[in-house]
Design a protein around this motif. Structure first.
Motif, mmCIF file in Angstrom:
data_model
loop_
_atom_site.group_PDB
_atom_site.id
_atom_site.type_symbol
_atom_site.label_atom_id
_atom_site.label_comp_id
_atom_site.label_asym_id
_atom_site.label_seq_id
_atom_site.Cartn_x
_atom_site.Cartn_y
_atom_site.Cartn_z
ATOM 1 N N PRO A 1 0.793 -1.240 0.000
ATOM 2 C CA PRO A 1 0.000 0.000 0.000
ATOM 3 C C PRO A 1 0.821 1.284 0.000
ATOM 4 N N TYR A 2 2.014 1.288 0.622
ATOM 5 C CA TYR A 2 2.792 2.520 0.706
ATOM 6 C C TYR A 2 3.133 3.086 -0.671
ATOM 7 N N GLY B 1 5.994 13.625 -1.299
ATOM 8 C CA GLY B 1 5.998 12.314 -0.672
ATOM 9 C C GLY B 1 5.620 12.372 0.793
ATOM 10 N N PRO B 2 5.513 11.218 1.446
ATOM 11 C CA PRO B 2 5.105 11.163 2.846
ATOM 12 C C PRO B 2 6.193 11.565 3.835
ATOM 13 N N GLY B 3 7.391 11.850 3.381
ATOM 14 C CA GLY B 3 8.432 12.321 4.287
ATOM 15 C C GLY B 3 9.518 11.312 4.578
ATOM 16 N N TYR B 4 9.187 10.016 4.587
ATOM 17 C CA TYR B 4 10.199 9.007 4.888
ATOM 18 C C TYR B 4 10.877 8.486 3.630
ATOM 19 N N VAL C 1 9.036 1.495 9.556
ATOM 20 C CA VAL C 1 9.850 0.310 9.816
ATOM 21 C C VAL C 1 11.292 0.491 9.350
ATOM 22 N N LEU C 2 11.524 1.370 8.382
ATOM 23 C CA LEU C 2 12.891 1.596 7.894
ATOM 24 C C LEU C 2 13.826 2.066 8.997
ATOM 25 N N ASP C 3 13.262 2.666 10.044
ATOM 26 C CA ASP C 3 14.084 3.168 11.148
ATOM 27 C C ASP C 3 14.605 2.056 12.061
#
Length: 347
Positions: free
Chosen positions: A50-51, A60-63, A284-286
Protein backbone atom coordinates in the motif's frame (compact mmCIF):
# COMPACT_ATOMS: atom_id res chain seq x y z
CA UNK A 1 23.82 -10.17 -31.60
CA UNK A 2 20.56 -9.17 -29.91
CA UNK A 3 20.85 -6.52 -27.18
CA UNK A 4 19.07 -7.63 -23.97
CA UNK A 5 16.06 -5.48 -23.14
CA UNK A 6 14.68 -4.34 -19.83
CA UNK A 7 10.92 -3.94 -19.37
CA UNK A 8 10.04 -1.38 -16.75
CA UNK A 9 6.88 0.27 -15.48
CA UNK A 10 7.11 4.01 -14.86
CA UNK A 11 4.78 6.61 -13.39
CA UNK A 12 3.00 8.18 -16.36
CA UNK A 13 0.66 10.51 -14.41
CA UNK A 14 -0.09 11.36 -10.80
CA UNK A 15 -3.32 9.69 -9.69
CA UNK A 16 -6.36 11.83 -9.03
CA UNK A 17 -7.79 9.74 -6.22
CA UNK A 18 -7.90 6.04 -7.03
CA UNK A 19 -5.10 5.04 -9.44
CA UNK A 20 -6.14 3.97 -12.95
CA UNK A 21 -4.18 1.97 -15.54
CA UNK A 22 -3.37 5.17 -17.47
CA UNK A 23 -1.26 6.36 -14.51
CA UNK A 24 1.31 3.68 -15.41
CA UNK A 25 3.37 3.09 -18.55
CA UNK A 26 5.28 0.00 -19.67
CA UNK A 27 8.57 0.85 -21.37
CA UNK A 28 11.35 -1.20 -22.93
CA UNK A 29 14.94 0.03 -22.65
CA UNK A 30 18.40 -1.58 -22.89
CA UNK A 31 19.58 -3.56 -19.87
CA UNK A 32 21.97 -1.35 -17.84
CA UNK A 33 25.60 -2.34 -17.46
CA UNK A 34 27.10 -2.45 -13.95
CA UNK A 35 29.94 -0.06 -13.20
CA UNK A 36 32.72 -0.52 -10.68
CA UNK A 37 31.26 -1.49 -7.28
CA UNK A 38 27.84 -2.38 -8.74
CA UNK A 39 25.85 -5.54 -9.42
CA UNK A 40 23.26 -6.24 -12.10
CA UNK A 41 20.13 -7.89 -10.72
CA UNK A 42 17.45 -9.93 -12.49
CA UNK A 43 14.06 -9.48 -10.84
CA UNK A 44 12.30 -12.76 -10.04
CA UNK A 45 9.47 -11.56 -7.77
CA UNK A 46 8.13 -8.08 -7.02
CA UNK A 47 6.34 -7.02 -3.84
CA UNK A 48 3.18 -4.86 -4.07
CA UNK A 49 2.44 -2.81 -0.95
CA UNK A 50 0.00 0.00 0.00
CA UNK A 51 2.79 2.52 0.71
CA UNK A 52 3.48 2.68 -3.04
CA UNK A 53 0.34 4.78 -3.49
CA UNK A 54 1.74 7.50 -1.21
CA UNK A 55 4.96 7.75 -3.21
CA UNK A 56 2.98 8.48 -6.37
CA UNK A 57 2.11 11.94 -5.03
CA UNK A 58 4.13 15.00 -5.99
CA UNK A 59 4.97 15.56 -2.33
CA UNK A 60 6.00 12.31 -0.67
CA UNK A 61 5.11 11.16 2.85
CA UNK A 62 8.43 12.32 4.29
CA UNK A 63 10.20 9.01 4.89
CA UNK A 64 10.98 8.46 1.21
CA UNK A 65 11.20 10.72 -1.85
CA UNK A 66 8.21 10.79 -4.21
CA UNK A 67 8.44 8.95 -7.53
CA UNK A 68 9.06 11.40 -10.38
CA UNK A 69 7.04 11.32 -13.56
CA UNK A 70 8.73 8.93 -15.96
CA UNK A 71 10.60 7.17 -13.14
CA UNK A 72 10.39 3.45 -12.34
CA UNK A 73 7.93 2.50 -9.60
CA UNK A 74 9.73 1.47 -6.43
CA UNK A 75 9.34 -1.90 -4.75
CA UNK A 76 11.08 -4.70 -2.92
CA UNK A 77 12.20 -7.62 -5.04
CA UNK A 78 13.64 -11.08 -4.87
CA UNK A 79 16.41 -10.93 -7.44
CA UNK A 80 19.33 -12.95 -8.74
CA UNK A 81 22.78 -11.45 -9.29
CA UNK A 82 23.45 -11.67 -13.03
CA UNK A 83 26.76 -9.83 -13.14
CA UNK A 84 28.89 -8.46 -10.32
CA UNK A 85 31.62 -5.85 -10.17
CA UNK A 86 31.36 -5.75 -6.38
CA UNK A 87 33.77 -7.75 -4.19
CA UNK A 88 31.03 -8.98 -1.80
CA UNK A 89 28.61 -10.39 -4.37
CA UNK A 90 28.89 -13.18 -6.93
CA UNK A 91 26.86 -13.97 -10.02
CA UNK A 92 24.12 -16.49 -9.29
CA UNK A 93 23.41 -15.38 -5.70
CA UNK A 94 19.77 -14.96 -4.66
CA UNK A 95 19.11 -11.70 -2.80
CA UNK A 96 16.41 -9.50 -1.32
CA UNK A 97 16.71 -6.16 -3.09
CA UNK A 98 14.91 -2.94 -4.00
CA UNK A 99 14.89 -3.47 -7.74
CA UNK A 100 11.51 -1.83 -8.41
CA UNK A 101 9.03 -2.55 -11.19
CA UNK A 102 11.45 -3.76 -13.84
CA UNK A 103 13.20 -6.83 -15.19
CA UNK A 104 16.73 -5.67 -14.37
CA UNK A 105 18.19 -3.22 -11.84
CA UNK A 106 21.56 -1.96 -10.67
CA UNK A 107 22.63 -1.94 -7.01
CA UNK A 108 25.70 -0.81 -5.10
CA UNK A 109 25.24 -3.85 -2.87
CA UNK A 110 24.54 -1.90 0.33
CA UNK A 111 20.82 -2.73 0.45
CA UNK A 112 21.07 -6.40 -0.52
CA UNK A 113 20.24 -9.26 1.85
CA UNK A 114 21.45 -12.75 0.88
CA UNK A 115 18.68 -15.35 0.84
CA UNK A 116 20.72 -18.50 0.37
CA UNK A 117 18.92 -21.73 -0.44
CA UNK A 118 15.29 -21.14 0.59
CA UNK A 119 12.33 -23.16 -0.67
CA UNK A 120 9.99 -20.15 -1.04
CA UNK A 121 12.10 -17.06 -1.81
CA UNK A 122 8.97 -14.88 -2.08
CA UNK A 123 8.50 -15.20 1.69
CA UNK A 124 11.28 -12.61 1.96
CA UNK A 125 8.79 -10.09 0.53
CA UNK A 126 6.00 -10.90 2.98
CA UNK A 127 5.86 -12.84 6.23
CA UNK A 128 9.66 -13.02 6.47
CA UNK A 129 10.18 -9.60 4.88
CA UNK A 130 9.25 -5.98 5.37
CA UNK A 131 5.53 -6.60 6.15
CA UNK A 132 6.29 -9.24 8.77
CA UNK A 133 9.05 -7.09 10.23
CA UNK A 134 6.58 -4.17 10.39
CA UNK A 135 4.24 -6.35 12.45
CA UNK A 136 7.00 -7.39 14.83
CA UNK A 137 8.37 -3.86 15.32
CA UNK A 138 4.95 -2.30 15.90
CA UNK A 139 3.99 -4.91 18.47
CA UNK A 140 7.36 -5.03 20.24
CA UNK A 141 8.04 -1.29 20.36
CA UNK A 142 4.54 0.16 20.84
CA UNK A 143 1.78 -2.43 21.20
CA UNK A 144 3.49 -4.64 23.78
CA UNK A 145 0.56 -7.04 24.19
CA UNK A 146 0.37 -8.93 27.48
CA UNK A 147 -1.21 -12.36 28.03
CA UNK A 148 -4.98 -12.09 28.25
CA UNK A 149 -5.21 -8.64 26.67
CA UNK A 150 -7.34 -7.99 23.59
CA UNK A 151 -5.56 -7.01 20.38
CA UNK A 152 -7.60 -5.75 17.42
CA UNK A 153 -6.06 -5.68 13.95
CA UNK A 154 -7.31 -3.55 11.04
CA UNK A 155 -6.84 -4.89 7.47
CA UNK A 156 -6.14 -8.19 9.16
CA UNK A 157 -5.86 -10.39 6.06
CA UNK A 158 -3.20 -8.19 4.52
CA UNK A 159 0.51 -8.94 4.60
CA UNK A 160 1.08 -6.92 7.79
CA UNK A 161 -2.23 -7.59 9.55
CA UNK A 162 -2.09 -11.37 9.26
CA UNK A 163 1.35 -11.35 10.87
CA UNK A 164 0.27 -8.94 13.63
CA UNK A 165 -2.51 -11.31 14.65
CA UNK A 166 -0.32 -14.39 14.68
CA UNK A 167 2.48 -12.70 16.62
CA UNK A 168 0.00 -11.30 19.15
CA UNK A 169 -1.48 -14.77 19.62
CA UNK A 170 2.02 -16.14 20.26
CA UNK A 171 2.36 -13.48 22.97
CA UNK A 172 -0.76 -14.86 24.70
CA UNK A 173 -3.22 -12.15 23.68
CA UNK A 174 -6.78 -12.58 22.47
CA UNK A 175 -6.90 -11.40 18.85
CA UNK A 176 -9.80 -9.92 16.88
CA UNK A 177 -9.35 -9.25 13.18
CA UNK A 178 -11.18 -6.82 10.93
CA UNK A 179 -11.52 -7.63 7.24
CA UNK A 180 -13.86 -7.06 4.30
CA UNK A 181 -16.14 -9.91 3.24
CA UNK A 182 -17.21 -13.26 4.66
CA UNK A 183 -14.40 -15.21 2.96
CA UNK A 184 -11.68 -13.07 4.51
CA UNK A 185 -13.36 -13.22 7.91
CA UNK A 186 -13.41 -17.00 7.70
CA UNK A 187 -9.71 -17.15 6.82
CA UNK A 188 -8.78 -15.05 9.83
CA UNK A 189 -10.15 -17.68 12.17
CA UNK A 190 -9.57 -20.89 10.20
CA UNK A 191 -6.21 -20.11 8.56
CA UNK A 192 -4.49 -17.58 10.81
CA UNK A 193 -5.92 -18.68 14.17
CA UNK A 194 -7.55 -15.40 15.24
CA UNK A 195 -9.96 -15.74 18.15
CA UNK A 196 -12.66 -13.73 16.38
CA UNK A 197 -13.17 -11.71 13.20
CA UNK A 198 -15.55 -9.00 12.06
CA UNK A 199 -16.64 -7.92 8.58
CA UNK A 200 -16.18 -4.16 8.21
CA UNK A 201 -18.83 -4.16 5.47
CA UNK A 202 -21.48 -5.44 7.87
CA UNK A 203 -24.13 -2.70 8.34
CA UNK A 204 -23.83 -3.37 12.09
CA UNK A 205 -20.02 -3.38 12.04
CA UNK A 206 -19.52 -1.21 15.14
CA UNK A 207 -21.92 -3.35 17.14
CA UNK A 208 -20.30 -6.58 15.92
CA UNK A 209 -16.88 -5.28 16.92
CA UNK A 210 -18.13 -4.45 20.39
CA UNK A 211 -19.51 -8.00 20.70
CA UNK A 212 -16.18 -9.48 19.56
CA UNK A 213 -14.25 -7.40 22.11
CA UNK A 214 -16.51 -7.45 25.20
CA UNK A 215 -13.62 -6.53 27.53
CA UNK A 216 -12.60 -3.58 25.37
CA UNK A 217 -9.44 -3.13 23.30
CA UNK A 218 -5.96 -2.95 24.81
CA UNK A 219 -3.98 -2.81 21.57
CA UNK A 220 -5.24 -1.64 18.18
CA UNK A 221 -2.79 -2.08 15.30
CA UNK A 222 -3.77 0.72 12.94
CA UNK A 223 -3.30 0.61 9.19
CA UNK A 224 -6.76 1.62 8.02
CA UNK A 225 -8.30 4.76 9.53
CA UNK A 226 -11.76 5.85 8.37
CA UNK A 227 -14.85 4.08 9.65
CA UNK A 228 -12.76 1.31 11.20
CA UNK A 229 -10.99 3.75 13.50
CA UNK A 230 -14.36 5.36 14.30
CA UNK A 231 -15.65 2.00 15.57
CA UNK A 232 -12.47 1.24 17.52
CA UNK A 233 -12.12 4.51 19.44
CA UNK A 234 -15.04 4.05 21.89
CA UNK A 235 -13.77 0.56 22.77
CA UNK A 236 -10.20 1.49 23.70
CA UNK A 237 -9.37 0.70 27.32
CA UNK A 238 -7.55 2.93 29.76
CA UNK A 239 -3.87 2.91 28.78
CA UNK A 240 -4.46 1.30 25.38
CA UNK A 241 -1.65 1.31 22.83
CA UNK A 242 -2.14 2.10 19.13
CA UNK A 243 0.79 1.47 16.77
CA UNK A 244 0.15 3.30 13.48
CA UNK A 245 1.82 2.03 10.31
CA UNK A 246 -0.66 3.33 7.73
CA UNK A 247 -4.15 4.63 6.94
CA UNK A 248 -5.13 2.91 3.72
CA UNK A 249 -8.75 4.11 3.82
CA UNK A 250 -7.47 7.61 3.04
CA UNK A 251 -4.67 6.93 0.53
CA UNK A 252 -6.84 7.50 -2.52
CA UNK A 253 -8.07 10.81 -1.13
CA UNK A 254 -4.70 12.29 -2.08
CA UNK A 255 -4.91 14.16 -5.36
CA UNK A 256 -8.68 14.66 -5.16
CA UNK A 257 -10.10 18.16 -5.46
CA UNK A 258 -12.35 17.45 -2.52
CA UNK A 259 -11.71 15.43 0.62
CA UNK A 260 -14.58 14.06 2.76
CA UNK A 261 -15.65 16.70 5.23
CA UNK A 262 -15.98 14.50 8.32
CA UNK A 263 -13.59 15.77 10.98
CA UNK A 264 -12.45 12.91 13.23
CA UNK A 265 -10.01 15.00 15.24
CA UNK A 266 -12.28 15.90 18.20
CA UNK A 267 -13.24 12.28 18.90
CA UNK A 268 -9.66 11.12 18.44
CA UNK A 269 -8.14 13.76 20.70
CA UNK A 270 -10.79 13.27 23.39
CA UNK A 271 -10.14 9.52 23.43
CA UNK A 272 -6.36 9.93 23.57
CA UNK A 273 -6.67 12.29 26.50
CA UNK A 274 -9.45 10.68 28.53
CA UNK A 275 -8.24 7.08 28.06
CA UNK A 276 -4.50 7.97 28.38
CA UNK A 277 -3.94 6.20 25.07
CA UNK A 278 -0.49 5.90 23.54
CA UNK A 279 -0.88 6.35 19.78
CA UNK A 280 2.42 6.34 17.94
CA UNK A 281 3.34 6.23 14.30
CA UNK A 282 6.41 4.34 13.18
CA UNK A 283 8.33 3.76 9.96
CA UNK A 284 9.85 0.31 9.82
CA UNK A 285 12.89 1.60 7.89
CA UNK A 286 14.08 3.17 11.15
CA UNK A 287 14.43 -0.23 12.83
CA UNK A 288 16.48 -2.40 10.46
CA UNK A 289 19.63 -2.01 12.57
CA UNK A 290 23.26 -1.48 11.63
CA UNK A 291 24.06 -3.54 8.58
CA UNK A 292 20.41 -4.72 8.60
CA UNK A 293 21.30 -6.78 11.68
CA UNK A 294 17.89 -6.65 13.38
CA UNK A 295 16.03 -7.40 10.17
CA UNK A 296 18.29 -10.34 9.32
CA UNK A 297 17.76 -11.84 12.80
CA UNK A 298 13.99 -11.45 12.38
CA UNK A 299 14.12 -13.09 8.97
CA UNK A 300 16.00 -16.14 10.26
CA UNK A 301 13.57 -16.59 13.14
CA UNK A 302 10.49 -16.14 10.95
CA UNK A 303 11.62 -18.53 8.22
CA UNK A 304 12.18 -21.14 10.93
CA UNK A 305 8.74 -20.51 12.44
CA UNK A 306 7.08 -20.82 9.02
CA UNK A 307 8.98 -24.03 8.25
CA UNK A 308 7.86 -25.46 11.60
CA UNK A 309 4.21 -24.63 10.86
CA UNK A 310 4.02 -22.12 13.72
CA UNK A 311 3.19 -19.20 11.40
CA UNK A 312 1.03 -19.28 8.27
CA UNK A 313 1.94 -17.23 5.20
CA UNK A 314 -0.61 -16.84 2.40
CA UNK A 315 0.30 -15.26 -0.93
CA UNK A 316 -1.71 -13.89 -3.82
CA UNK A 317 0.52 -14.39 -6.85
CA UNK A 318 0.17 -12.31 -10.02
CA UNK A 319 1.93 -13.73 -13.08
CA UNK A 320 3.64 -11.07 -15.20
CA UNK A 321 5.22 -7.65 -14.68
CA UNK A 322 2.71 -6.05 -17.03
CA UNK A 323 -0.09 -6.92 -14.57
CA UNK A 324 1.52 -5.10 -11.63
CA UNK A 325 -0.51 -1.88 -12.10
CA UNK A 326 -3.81 -3.75 -11.94
CA UNK A 327 -2.47 -5.68 -8.96
CA UNK A 328 -1.74 -2.49 -7.02
CA UNK A 329 -5.13 -1.00 -7.88
CA UNK A 330 -6.88 -4.15 -6.66
CA UNK A 331 -4.70 -4.23 -3.53
CA UNK A 332 -5.77 -0.71 -2.61
CA UNK A 333 -9.40 -1.77 -3.19
CA UNK A 334 -8.98 -4.67 -0.75
CA UNK A 335 -9.51 -7.39 -3.35
CA UNK A 336 -6.61 -9.67 -2.37
CA UNK A 337 -6.08 -12.13 0.45
CA UNK A 338 -2.57 -12.38 1.86
CA UNK A 339 0.70 -10.96 0.57
CA UNK A 340 0.54 -9.75 -3.06
CA UNK A 341 3.56 -10.84 -5.11
CA UNK A 342 4.19 -10.42 -8.83
CA UNK A 343 6.12 -13.20 -10.55
CA UNK A 344 8.43 -11.46 -13.04
CA UNK A 345 10.74 -14.30 -14.08
CA UNK A 346 11.37 -17.94 -13.29
CA UNK A 347 13.94 -18.64 -10.50
Amino acid sequence: MTTPLNRRIVLAARPQGRPVPEDFRLETVPVPAPGAGQVLLRTLSLSLDPYMRNLMEEIGPGYAPPIGLGEVLVGGTVSRVVESRHPDWRAGELVLANGGWQDYALSDGQDLVPLGDVSRPSLALGAAGMPGFTAQVGLAEIGRPRPGETVVVGAATGAVGAMVGQLARRAGARVVGIASGADKVRHLVDTFGFDAAVDRRDPRFAERLREAAPAGIDVYFESVGGAVLDAVLPLLNLGARVPVCGFIAHYNEAGKDEVPAQDRRPALLATLLQKRVRMEGFIVLDHYGDGLSRFKAFQREMLAAIAAGEVRALEHVIDGLELAPRGLIDLLDGRHLGKVVVTVAAP
